[in-house]
Design a protein around this motif. Structure first.
Motif, PDB file in Angstrom:
ATOM      1  N   LYS A 180      37.448  25.533 102.303  1.00 49.69           N
ATOM      2  CA  LYS A 180      38.775  25.918 101.830  1.00 49.69           C
ATOM      3  C   LYS A 180      38.773  26.102 100.322  1.00 49.69           C
ATOM      4  CE  LYS A 180      43.630  24.485 101.891  1.00 49.69           C
ATOM      5  NZ  LYS A 180      44.575  23.405 102.286  1.00 49.69           N
ATOM      6  N   GLU A 181      38.138  25.171  99.596  1.00 51.11           N
ATOM      7  CA  GLU A 181      38.073  25.272  98.135  1.00 51.11           C
ATOM      8  C   GLU A 181      37.295  26.522  97.717  1.00 51.11           C
ATOM      9  OE1 GLU A 181      39.513  23.498  95.861  1.00 51.11           O
ATOM     10  OE2 GLU A 181      40.442  22.047  97.190  1.00 51.11           O
ATOM     11  N   ALA A 182      36.331  26.928  98.540  1.00 55.11           N
ATOM     12  CA  ALA A 182      35.527  28.106  98.214  1.00 55.11           C
ATOM     13  C   ALA A 182      36.241  29.409  98.557  1.00 55.11           C
ATOM     14  CB  ALA A 182      34.190  28.043  98.940  1.00 55.11           C
ATOM     15  N   GLY A 183      37.430  29.300  99.129  1.00 57.06           N
ATOM     16  CA  GLY A 183      38.170  30.506  99.489  1.00 57.06           C
ATOM     17  C   GLY A 183      37.791  31.080 100.839  1.00 57.06           C
ATOM     18  N   GLU A 184      36.982  30.355 101.604  1.00 55.26           N
ATOM     19  CA  GLU A 184      36.590  30.825 102.952  1.00 55.26           C
ATOM     20  C   GLU A 184      37.626  30.305 103.950  1.00 55.26           C
ATOM     21  OE1 GLU A 184      34.262  32.907 103.640  1.00 55.26           O
ATOM     22  OE2 GLU A 184      33.450  33.030 101.611  1.00 55.26           O
ATOM     23  N   ALA A 185      38.805  30.927 103.931  1.00 51.66           N
ATOM     24  CA  ALA A 185      39.937  30.416 104.706  1.00 51.66           C
ATOM     25  C   ALA A 185      39.660  30.404 106.199  1.00 51.66           C
ATOM     26  CB  ALA A 185      41.179  31.241 104.400  1.00 51.66           C
ATOM     27  N   ARG A 186      39.097  31.491 106.724  1.00 53.65           N
ATOM     28  CA  ARG A 186      38.870  31.584 108.163  1.00 53.65           C
ATOM     29  C   ARG A 186      37.858  30.527 108.632  1.00 53.65           C
ATOM     30  NH1 ARG A 186      39.838  35.570 111.915  1.00 53.65           N
ATOM     31  NH2 ARG A 186      41.727  35.740 110.669  1.00 53.65           N
ATOM     32  N   GLN A 187      36.760  30.383 107.877  1.00 64.77           N
ATOM     33  CA  GLN A 187      35.756  29.389 108.257  1.00 64.77           C
ATOM     34  C   GLN A 187      36.319  27.978 108.171  1.00 64.77           C
ATOM     35  OE1 GLN A 187      31.703  29.735 106.769  1.00 64.77           O
ATOM     36  NE2 GLN A 187      32.140  31.789 106.045  1.00 64.77           N
ATOM     37  N   ALA A 188      37.116  27.722 107.126  1.00 63.54           N
ATOM     38  CA  ALA A 188      37.716  26.391 106.977  1.00 63.54           C
ATOM     39  C   ALA A 188      38.655  26.102 108.144  1.00 63.54           C
ATOM     40  CB  ALA A 188      38.464  26.303 105.646  1.00 63.54           C
TER      41      ALA A 188
END
Length: 860
Positions: free
Chosen positions: A477-485
């Protein structure tokens, strides 16, 4: 390769030839708080009329002089740009007091220039990063302060220094003349001032601290340990202290750490204060061994062939004697002593008559101490010097730690290489095994977004490989990978749900929704079904519950026994699992299998609704009492939330516990209070039993109790006992109670009715009593109803005693409650027991004991 300090080194160099710092880091890319000086010459192009050679020579001399001044003030000469130079304070390395240094440098550069010059100074955040994929060979400072410094320089008159408001706010004590807002190309109107001079001012609080330091060092042997977190202003306070002269020599030792050998610093200090080391050594009069150790500590002799501990003790003793015999007062200032040599740290604990000592550290080294408050603002400006003073790997690890938060050490080592946690601890940059809050905050400010994202992705990948999806999801989530998070949170939620904890799944579904709202459609269905599994919502249409064949089988089950094979599959559904376990436990109990019933309840789901949990605890307590485990039962019977049926079951079970453990008065008090609040038939039956034992029969409770199937059997028992006490025949009511117990299969009423019948027949028809007692003994032994087994053994023993037979085999048990213990004692000729809490049952056992004192004399 260029070092962060500005020194150029040959390609094969591993350490900087100027500062000794390791040269293993790639081109840096980070945000830094900088003060920028842009110096340029005025009308330099006109000098080319005199010829190219003379013009170049004059330009070169002027710019080289400006660069020399800038470097002397701690600046980094970043670029020569035509007839000007760009100087950075705070990048690539900070030394502290950047705004003041920049202003001092700008004023002196203009004043010392052989050609007319001017300067602009601006402060703020800039990105220190390579441009052109690093092909330029070194990073570049990019950001508003760089542009503004150049624009202010162009607006300044020859011989002037203009500074922006941010720089002046960070450098109290600067003498400046405010100007009307200037229109700056590309930046709009800017507040600026013409700078005339710089005298760093510590402020009111700083002045008070400075006075305390001066007072502590007024005369020898004054000593003070200046302590505070990084960025608290310790170094600035020492610099202000040393600006005014002292009436005795002052020796200042800069930061001493593993990168700066202690012996080099000591030798430099001795030579500065006393000319030659030998002059100080002659005065000390050291023995030969200590003199050798002392010379070795200064790098003047080879290492003696002693053990490490022996050598350290010799060095310590040698310096003690040398410092004790100083020729006169001397002030020793130890700056940045955050990682002291162990021998030096021990030496500092000893006062010396002619030595004044002030040491700057982040952790206390000796007493007395003067503690400074937390970091000054802005935070990044305050903490950059502490971070930049670290070795490359420790700095990189600390920055990654601050950005990522709590992660396994392997993640930090993957990002920074092997580093020394001990070094960071001793430097005072860790607290409780993690970075100081202000250090972590500075790291998040310093590290650019793209690098922070890359670190979060690396951490997520490592944690996923370890199976730690929860922390991996946070980093995604912090990395901006919303879907994976969101998918990771969803997997965790589904796992928690499958393991029987939908209540733990709910916050994870919420995190998944927050990470990627586009997944709301199916996430909401699953979340609603998780709530339905806890009894908190209706089942979602088309959700996972509607597709589970186990739930379908549960809903279609016609008998409790059909639920037994479904229990493993019901684990994700606490509501249905609790209902199934309650139904099965009840079925086992009515089948005279209390142990199996208790076993079913052992796996009762924690996430079940409160009413079912209270119901389950009450049922479990009742089964424990059936098995003679009263302390465990009482521990379970704590009040809780629940619907009407759950509350009634709780109070009825609680009344049974009080009655069977000889607390009749408490049972009446609690029962009456509960019945006033919940006038339920089953509760009426339990309360009627209590009043009957008291010797009072309540017709109103009798009528109310008949409305409940199980309550009717208890009411008939109470009525039978009441008739018995009045000398009337209770057999019709006891037999009716027995029929009710068989009709409903109620073991509790069944055993009580049979025991009562046997007791009634005992003086009247011993043969019937013997048959009933034998049946009870066999039945309770086979089914495991321990308390009723105790009653059956005692009744059988009583009948055998009357016939003159031995009963040792029947009395070899440990009673569960006081009543059976007293009855057993009476049969053994022991007692009497205090059984007032059992009402008429207690009176009956006491009468029994009185008859048994001598011997049985036939039928009573």
């Amino acid at each position: 390769m260029r070092c962060a300090c500005g020194q150029k080194n040959p390609p094969e160099a591993r350490f900087c030839m100027a500062c000794g710092q390791a040269l293993e880091a790639p081109l840096p890319e980070e945000r830094r708080h900088v003060s920028v000086v842009f110096f340029d010459l005025v009308a330099s192009s006109e000098r080319f009329r005199e010829g190219l050679g003379p013009a170049y020579q004059g330009l070169r001399e002027a710019l080289e002089e400006a660069a020399r001044v800038a470097r002397a003030k701690g600046g980094f000469v970043h670029r020569f740009l035509g007839d000007g130079i760009l100087v950075l304070f705070g990048a690539p390395r900070a030394r502290g007091r950047e705004p003041w240094r920049a202003l001092e440098a700008a004023l002196e550069m203009v004043a010392a220039s052989p050609l007319p010059g001017r300067a602009g100074v601006a402060s703020g955040l800039a990105l220190w990063a390579p441009l052109g994929s690093g092909q330029a060979g070194e990073p570049t400072a990019v950001g508003p302060p760089v542009v503004l410094a150049e624009r202010l320089s162009k607006l300044a008159a020859p011989g002037e220094v203009l500074a922006d408001a941010a720089t002046l706010a960070l450098a109290p004590g600067a003498e400046a003349e405010p100007l009307s807002p200037l229109e700056v190309k590309g930046l709009g109107r800017v507040e600026a001032a013409r700078v005339h001079g710089v005298r760093p001012e510590p402020g009111p609080g700083g002045r008070a601290l400075l006075a305390q330091v001066r007072q502590a060092l007024a005369r020898p042997p004054g000593r003070l340990n200046l302590v505070g977190p990084p960025g608290s202003g310790k170094s600035f306070l020492l610099e202000r202290l040393l600006e005014e002269p002292f009436p005795f020599p002052v020796v200042v030792l800069e930061r001493m750490g593993p990168e700066t050998p202690l012996r080099a610093s000591l030798r430099e200090a001795v030579e500065r204060a006393f000319g030659t080391p030998e002059a100080l050594l002659d005065r000390a009069g050291l023995p030969e061994g200590l003199a050798l150790a002392w010379r070795y500590s200064l790098g003047l002799a080879q290492r003696p062939s002693w053990g490490r501990e022996e050598l350290e003790e010799a060095i310590l003793e040698a310096w003690r004697r040398v410092l004790w015999r100083l020729p006169g007062p001397m002030l020793l200032v130890l700056k940045d002593l955050h990682l002291p040599d162990p021998t030096l740290a021990r030496l500092l604990r000893h006062p010396f008559p002619r030595l004044l000592l002030v040491a700057e550290s982040r952790k206390p080294l000796f007493a007395p101490t003067l503690a400074l408050p937390g970091p000054q603002k802005p935070l990044l400006l305050a903490l950059q010097p502490a971070l930049d003073a670290l070795p490359t790997r420790e700095r990189q690890a600390l920055l990654a730690w601050g950005v990522l938060g709590e992660v396994p050490e392997e993640v930090l080592e993957a990002l920074a290489g092997r580093f020394s946690r001990e070094r960071l601890e001793r430097e005072g940059l860790l607290e409780g095994g993690k970075p100081l809050p202000e250090v972590a905050q500075a790291a998040r400010l310093l590290v650019p977004e793209e690098r922070a994202k890359a670190w979060h992705l690396a951490a997520a990948d490592h944690l996923r490989q370890r199976g730690d999806l929860l922390r991996a999801a946070r980093h995604l989530k912090e990395a901006g990978e919303a879907r994976q998070a969101a998918q990771a949170y969803r997997l965790l939620a589904q796992r928690a749900w499958r393991e029987g904890h939908p209540e733990r799944a709910l916050p994870l579904y919420q995190k998944a929704l927050e990470a990627d709202p586009s997944l709301r459609a199916f996430l909401e269905r699953e979340r609603q079904d998780a709530l339905a599994s806890l009894g908190l919502a209706e089942e979602a249409e088309g959700g996972p519950r509607s597709q589970d064949p186990v739930l379908a089988a549960f809903k279609e089950a016609q008998s409790p026994w059909a639920l037994l094979p479904l229990l493993p599959g019901l684990k994700p559904y606490p509501l249905e699992e609790a209902q199934a376990r309650l139904a099965l436990a009840g079925a086992f109990w009515r089948a005279f299998k209390p142990r199996q019933a208790l076993e079913v309840l052992k796996g009762f789901p924690e996430g079940a609704p409160p009413s079912l949990r209270l119901h389950g605890k009450s049922l479990q307590a009742g089964l424990l009492m059936d098995l003679g485990r009263y302390p465990e039962a009482e521990a379970l019977l704590k009040p809780g939330e629940g619907d009407l049926e759950a509350q009634v079951r709780f109070h009825a079970t609680r009344l049974r516990l009080l009655l069977e453990t000889g607390r009749l008065e408490a049972a009446l008090e609690e029962g009456e209070a509960a019945y006033r609040n919940v006038p339920h038939p089953w509760l009426a039956a339990a309360l009627l039993t209590a009043w009957t034992l008291k010797g009072r029969f309540r017709e109103d409770l009798l009528e109310a109790a008949k409305a409940h199937p199980d309550g009717r059997g208890l009411a008939l028992l109470a009525l039978a006992h009441h008739r018995w006490l009045r000398g009337e025949n209770p057999k019709p009511f006891l037999k009716e109670a027995l029929r009710e117990a068989r009709r409903l299969s109620n073991p509790y009423v069944h055993h009580l009715a049979l025991t009562s019948l046997a007791l009634y027949h005992w003086p009247r028809s011993p043969q019937k009593a013997r048959v009933l007692s034998q049946h009870l003994l066999y039945q309770t032994h086979r089914t495991g109803f321990s308390v009723h087994l105790e009653l059956a053994r005692l009744l059988r023993a009583q009948l055998l005693l009357e016939e003159g037979e031995r009963v040792d085999h029947l009395l070899g048990f440990t009673p569960s409650v006081s009543l059976t213990a007293a009855w057993k004692a009476a049969l053994a000729g022991e007692g009497p027991w205090d059984l007032r809490g059992y009402g008429m049952l207690g009176r009956w056992v006491r009468q029994l004991w009185r008859r048994r004192r001598g011997a049985w004399t036939g039928r009573p």
